[in-house]
Design a protein around this motif. Structure first.
Motif, PDB file in Angstrom:
ATOM      1  N   GLY A 193       0.835  -1.202   0.000  1.00 52.34           N
ATOM      2  CA  GLY A 193       0.000   0.000   0.000  1.00 52.34           C
ATOM      3  C   GLY A 193       0.860   1.239   0.000  1.00 52.34           C
ATOM      4  N   THR A 194       0.197   2.365   0.018  1.00 55.42           N
ATOM      5  CA  THR A 194       0.882   3.655  -0.041  1.00 55.42           C
ATOM      6  C   THR A 194       0.886   4.291   1.339  1.00 55.42           C
ATOM      7  OG1 THR A 194       0.166   3.958  -2.329  1.00 55.42           O
ATOM      8  CG2 THR A 194       0.877   5.924  -1.143  1.00 55.42           C
ATOM      9  N   ALA A 195       2.017   4.885   1.692  1.00 61.80           N
ATOM     10  CA  ALA A 195       2.127   5.562   2.977  1.00 61.80           C
ATOM     11  C   ALA A 195       1.233   6.810   2.986  1.00 61.80           C
ATOM     12  CB  ALA A 195       3.578   5.951   3.237  1.00 61.80           C
ATOM     13  N   PRO A 196       0.601   7.083   4.123  1.00 61.56           N
ATOM     14  CA  PRO A 196       0.589   6.273   5.345  1.00 61.56           C
ATOM     15  C   PRO A 196      -0.330   5.056   5.182  1.00 61.56           C
ATOM     16  CG  PRO A 196      -0.831   8.165   5.636  1.00 61.56           C
ATOM     17  CD  PRO A 196      -0.194   8.326   4.278  1.00 61.56           C
ATOM     18  N   LEU A 197       0.202   3.883   5.525  1.00 60.97           N
ATOM     19  CA  LEU A 197      -0.567   2.636   5.468  1.00 60.97           C
ATOM     20  C   LEU A 197      -0.915   2.274   6.907  1.00 60.97           C
ATOM     21  CD1 LEU A 197      -1.616   0.350   3.623  1.00 60.97           C
ATOM     22  CD2 LEU A 197       0.566  -0.818   4.004  1.00 60.97           C
ATOM     23  N   ASN A 198      -2.154   2.548   7.297  1.00 62.68           N
ATOM     24  CA  ASN A 198      -2.552   2.407   8.691  1.00 62.68           C
ATOM     25  C   ASN A 198      -3.455   1.191   8.904  1.00 62.68           C
ATOM     26  OD1 ASN A 198      -1.176   4.779   9.368  1.00 62.68           O
ATOM     27  ND2 ASN A 198      -2.948   6.050   8.827  1.00 62.68           N
ATOM     28  N   ASN A 199      -3.563   0.820  10.180  1.00 64.04           N
ATOM     29  CA  ASN A 199      -4.440  -0.293  10.602  1.00 64.04           C
ATOM     30  C   ASN A 199      -4.154  -1.588   9.851  1.00 64.04           C
ATOM     31  OD1 ASN A 199      -5.891   1.261  12.534  1.00 64.04           O
ATOM     32  ND2 ASN A 199      -7.110   2.158  10.858  1.00 64.04           N
ATOM     33  N   VAL A 200      -2.852  -1.893   9.712  1.00 62.27           N
ATOM     34  CA  VAL A 200      -2.462  -3.173   9.119  1.00 62.27           C
ATOM     35  C   VAL A 200      -2.577  -4.242  10.203  1.00 62.27           C
ATOM     36  CG1 VAL A 200      -0.624  -4.468   8.007  1.00 62.27           C
ATOM     37  CG2 VAL A 200      -0.941  -2.032   7.491  1.00 62.27           C
ATOM     38  N   ASN A 201      -3.423  -5.231   9.958  1.00 61.13           N
ATOM     39  CA  ASN A 201      -3.718  -6.232  10.980  1.00 61.13           C
ATOM     40  C   ASN A 201      -2.747  -7.403  10.895  1.00 61.13           C
ATOM     41  OD1 ASN A 201      -5.638  -6.690  13.155  1.00 61.13           O
ATOM     42  ND2 ASN A 201      -6.209  -8.536  12.040  1.00 61.13           N
ATOM     43  N   LEU A 202      -2.050  -7.685  11.995  1.00 63.43           N
ATOM     44  CA  LEU A 202      -1.164  -8.846  12.108  1.00 63.43           C
ATOM     45  C   LEU A 202      -1.889  -9.911  12.926  1.00 63.43           C
ATOM     46  CD1 LEU A 202       0.789  -6.528  11.305  1.00 63.43           C
ATOM     47  CD2 LEU A 202       2.481  -7.535  12.849  1.00 63.43           C
ATOM     48  N   ASP A 203      -2.175 -11.061  12.313  1.00 64.89           N
ATOM     49  CA  ASP A 203      -2.883 -12.158  12.980  1.00 64.89           C
ATOM     50  C   ASP A 203      -1.921 -13.321  13.198  1.00 64.89           C
ATOM     51  OD1 ASP A 203      -5.548 -11.049  13.092  1.00 64.89           O
ATOM     52  OD2 ASP A 203      -5.624 -11.297  10.924  1.00 64.89           O
ATOM     53  N   ALA A 204      -1.717 -13.700  14.465  1.00 65.07           N
ATOM     54  CA  ALA A 204      -0.830 -14.819  14.809  1.00 65.07           C
ATOM     55  C   ALA A 204      -1.668 -15.989  15.305  1.00 65.07           C
ATOM     56  CB  ALA A 204       0.166 -14.396  15.880  1.00 65.07           C
ATOM     57  N   THR A 205      -1.331 -17.199  14.816  1.00 65.86           N
ATOM     58  CA  THR A 205      -2.000 -18.434  15.259  1.00 65.86           C
ATOM     59  C   THR A 205      -0.926 -19.464  15.573  1.00 65.86           C
ATOM     60  OG1 THR A 205      -3.907 -17.991  13.838  1.00 65.86           O
ATOM     61  CG2 THR A 205      -3.646 -20.247  14.671  1.00 65.86           C
ATOM     62  N   ILE A 206      -1.020 -20.068  16.766  1.00 67.57           N
ATOM     63  CA  ILE A 206       0.024 -21.004  17.168  1.00 67.57           C
ATOM     64  C   ILE A 206      -0.434 -22.439  16.962  1.00 67.57           C
ATOM     65  CG2 ILE A 206       0.821 -19.367  18.909  1.00 67.57           C
ATOM     66  CD1 ILE A 206      -0.061 -21.500  20.990  1.00 67.57           C
ATOM     67  N   GLY A 207       0.556 -23.350  16.854  1.00 61.77           N
ATOM     68  CA  GLY A 207       0.323 -24.787  16.753  1.00 61.77           C
ATOM     69  C   GLY A 207       1.316 -25.524  17.619  1.00 61.77           C
ATOM     70  N   GLY A 208       1.337 -26.860  17.505  1.00 64.58           N
ATOM     71  CA  GLY A 208       2.230 -27.687  18.311  1.00 64.58           C
ATOM     72  C   GLY A 208       1.527 -28.262  19.523  1.00 64.58           C
ATOM     73  N   ASN A 209       2.272 -28.987  20.341  1.00 59.92           N
ATOM     74  CA  ASN A 209       1.682 -29.661  21.497  1.00 59.92           C
ATOM     75  C   ASN A 209       2.160 -29.093  22.831  1.00 59.92           C
ATOM     76  OD1 ASN A 209       4.299 -30.655  21.796  1.00 59.92           O
ATOM     77  ND2 ASN A 209       3.822 -32.615  20.839  1.00 59.92           N
ATOM     78  N   ALA A 210       2.778 -27.909  22.812  1.00 60.08           N
ATOM     79  CA  ALA A 210       3.219 -27.281  24.059  1.00 60.08           C
ATOM     80  C   ALA A 210       2.017 -26.946  24.928  1.00 60.08           C
ATOM     81  CB  ALA A 210       4.037 -26.031  23.761  1.00 60.08           C
ATOM     82  N   LEU A 211       2.251 -26.909  26.243  1.00 57.62           N
ATOM     83  CA  LEU A 211       1.187 -26.652  27.207  1.00 57.62           C
ATOM     84  C   LEU A 211       1.421 -25.340  27.930  1.00 57.62           C
ATOM     85  CD1 LEU A 211       0.955 -30.203  28.833  1.00 57.62           C
ATOM     86  CD2 LEU A 211      -0.550 -29.259  27.089  1.00 57.62           C
ATOM     87  N   GLY A 212       0.333 -24.746  28.454  1.00 59.21           N
ATOM     88  CA  GLY A 212       0.441 -23.552  29.269  1.00 59.21           C
ATOM     89  C   GLY A 212      -0.040 -22.310  28.548  1.00 59.21           C
ATOM     90  N   THR A 213       0.031 -21.184  29.269  1.00 56.59           N
ATOM     91  CA  THR A 213      -0.354 -19.910  28.667  1.00 56.59           C
ATOM     92  C   THR A 213       0.705 -19.458  27.661  1.00 56.59           C
ATOM     93  OG1 THR A 213       0.674 -18.706  30.498  1.00 56.59           O
ATOM     94  CG2 THR A 213      -1.683 -19.226  30.698  1.00 56.59           C
ATOM     95  N   ILE A 214       0.345 -18.463  26.861  1.00 56.06           N
ATOM     96  CA  ILE A 214       1.169 -18.056  25.721  1.00 56.06           C
ATOM     97  C   ILE A 214       1.580 -16.603  25.866  1.00 56.06           C
ATOM     98  CG2 ILE A 214       1.254 -17.964  23.195  1.00 56.06           C
ATOM     99  CD1 ILE A 214      -1.380 -19.774  23.397  1.00 56.06           C
ATOM    100  N   ASN A 215       2.828 -16.305  25.511  1.00 60.50           N
ATOM    101  CA  ASN A 215       3.326 -14.928  25.404  1.00 60.50           C
ATOM    102  C   ASN A 215       3.490 -14.581  23.928  1.00 60.50           C
ATOM    103  OD1 ASN A 215       3.510 -14.872  28.222  1.00 60.50           O
ATOM    104  ND2 ASN A 215       5.652 -15.504  28.204  1.00 60.50           N
ATOM    105  N   TYR A 216       2.890 -13.450  23.523  1.00 61.48           N
ATOM    106  CA  TYR A 216       2.987 -12.971  22.139  1.00 61.48           C
ATOM    107  C   TYR A 216       3.815 -11.693  22.107  1.00 61.48           C
ATOM    108  CZ  TYR A 216      -1.054 -15.987  20.981  1.00 61.48           C
ATOM    109  OH  TYR A 216      -1.919 -17.037  20.780  1.00 61.48           O
ATOM    110  N   TYR A 217       4.756 -11.613  21.154  1.00 60.81           N
ATOM    111  CA  TYR A 217       5.569 -10.414  20.960  1.00 60.81           C
ATOM    112  C   TYR A 217       5.410  -9.976  19.497  1.00 60.81           C
ATOM    113  CZ  TYR A 217       7.772 -12.082  25.278  1.00 60.81           C
ATOM    114  OH  TYR A 217       8.003 -12.517  26.557  1.00 60.81           O
ATOM    115  N   PHE A 218       4.794  -8.802  19.268  1.00 59.78           N
ATOM    116  CA  PHE A 218       4.546  -8.303  17.918  1.00 59.78           C
ATOM    117  C   PHE A 218       5.533  -7.178  17.580  1.00 59.78           C
ATOM    118  CE2 PHE A 218       0.401 -10.234  18.756  1.00 59.78           C
ATOM    119  CZ  PHE A 218       0.109 -10.820  17.533  1.00 59.78           C
TER     120      PHE A 218
END
Length: 299
Positions: A193-218
């Motif tokens: 897109g052309t600057a200013p390009l605002n409200n770009v949505n970053l969607d993260a989805t995790i997989g695997g068999n790890a257990l527990g709560t999750i920390n996300y760093y964007f």
């Protein structure tokens, strides 16, 4: 001559004893044997304790008589069966750390009177525990063994020994503990897109068999170092979103990094191409024609 040997009881538990008695008719001498060992003598005797028995044992009486022509003898025996059993298992257990696995044990009676057998395990790694259901049983029986691991149980292969008591019958198998796995995917709804390009949505989805709560760093634009633009800690949801604004042109690297349980962290990136806006320039002069010495206006 005739001879008779009897045992009471006729079968015993491992380590138990039986009372041995014997009698004879027309005998001048009787020798009583525990296997090949002399147990007693006399034309009759008992009851005499056999002592502790740990395997099937034969008690025999050899009695001698004498007539005018030759020495005669007769042998009589009784077998005292001792409780014995075999112990087997259904095979190796393979689990991811933090999870549990099961194994079916089989106890089969081989001889003697049935008695209760209790079970124990050795060789467990740190952070692991074992349980049996039921905790003890009378062969023939098939209890279930469950090994539970924790997030701190080291990955690796561990020989496990299961022992039944009494008699200390043992069976072995391997416990294979695997590392937890973690993956993440990143979807960006505006990859150009052309600057200013605002409200770009970053969607993260995790997989695997790890257990527990999750920390996300964007990271809106990862350059190889620096702090995250947004951090979400101790999240239960396996997906999370964050919006970025891009005010300058260039190729940006959107990034997400995630942490969960004991698994190694995972990350994903996505390129976002931002164009500079196009500048249009026009000019005009008024009047478009004049004589020397006159003024003109440029716009």
């Amino acid at each position: 001559p005739t001879a008779t040997v009897s045992a009471n009881p006729t079968a015993v538990n491992s380590g138990g004893s039986s009372n041995i008695s014997w009698s004879s008719i027309n005998a001048s001498l009787c020798n009583i044997y525990n296997g090949s060992l002399l147990f007693g003598s006399g034309t009759s005797g008992g009851p005499s304790s056999s002592g502790s028995l740990y395997s099937d044992t034969i008690f025999s009486a050899t009695c001698y008589g004498q007539n005018e022509k030759s020495n005669q003898f007769v042998t009589s025996s009784v077998t005292v069966p001792v409780f014995d059993y075999s112990l087997t298992n259904s095979g190796n257990i393979s689990v991811t750390r933090g999870y549990s696995g099961t194994n079916t044990l089989t106890l089969t009676k081989n001889s003697g009177n049935t008695q209760s057998v209790s079970l124990s395990a050795s060789g467990l790694p740190s952070g692991a525990s074992v349980s049996f259901s039921p905790t003890s049983c009378n062969p023939n029986c098939s209890p279930t063994l469950t090994i539970s691991t924790s997030g701190t149980t080291p990955a690796g292969t561990y020989p496990i020994a299961i022992t039944g008591s009494p008699i200390s019958r043992t069976t072995t198998f391997n416990l294979i503990v695997n590392q937890q796995t973690l993956s993440v995917s990143l979807t960006v709804d505006k990859t150009s897109g052309t600057a200013p390009l605002n409200n770009v949505n970053l969607d993260a989805t995790i997989g695997g068999n790890a257990l527990g709560t999750i920390n996300y760093y964007f990271y809106c634009n990862w350059t190889g170092s620096g702090s995250a633009d947004k951090v979400f800690l101790n999240i239960d949801n396996t997906s999370k979103s964050f919006k970025c604004d891009y005010t300058t042109g260039g190729t940006k690297t959107a990034r997400v990094r995630v942490e969960r349980g004991s698994a190694p962290s995972a990350e994903a990136t996505q390129a976002v191409t931002v164009s500079w806006p196009t500048l249009a320039l026009s000019c005009s002069v008024s009047p478009s024609a004049t004589t020397v010495g006159n003024n003109v206006t440029w716009t």
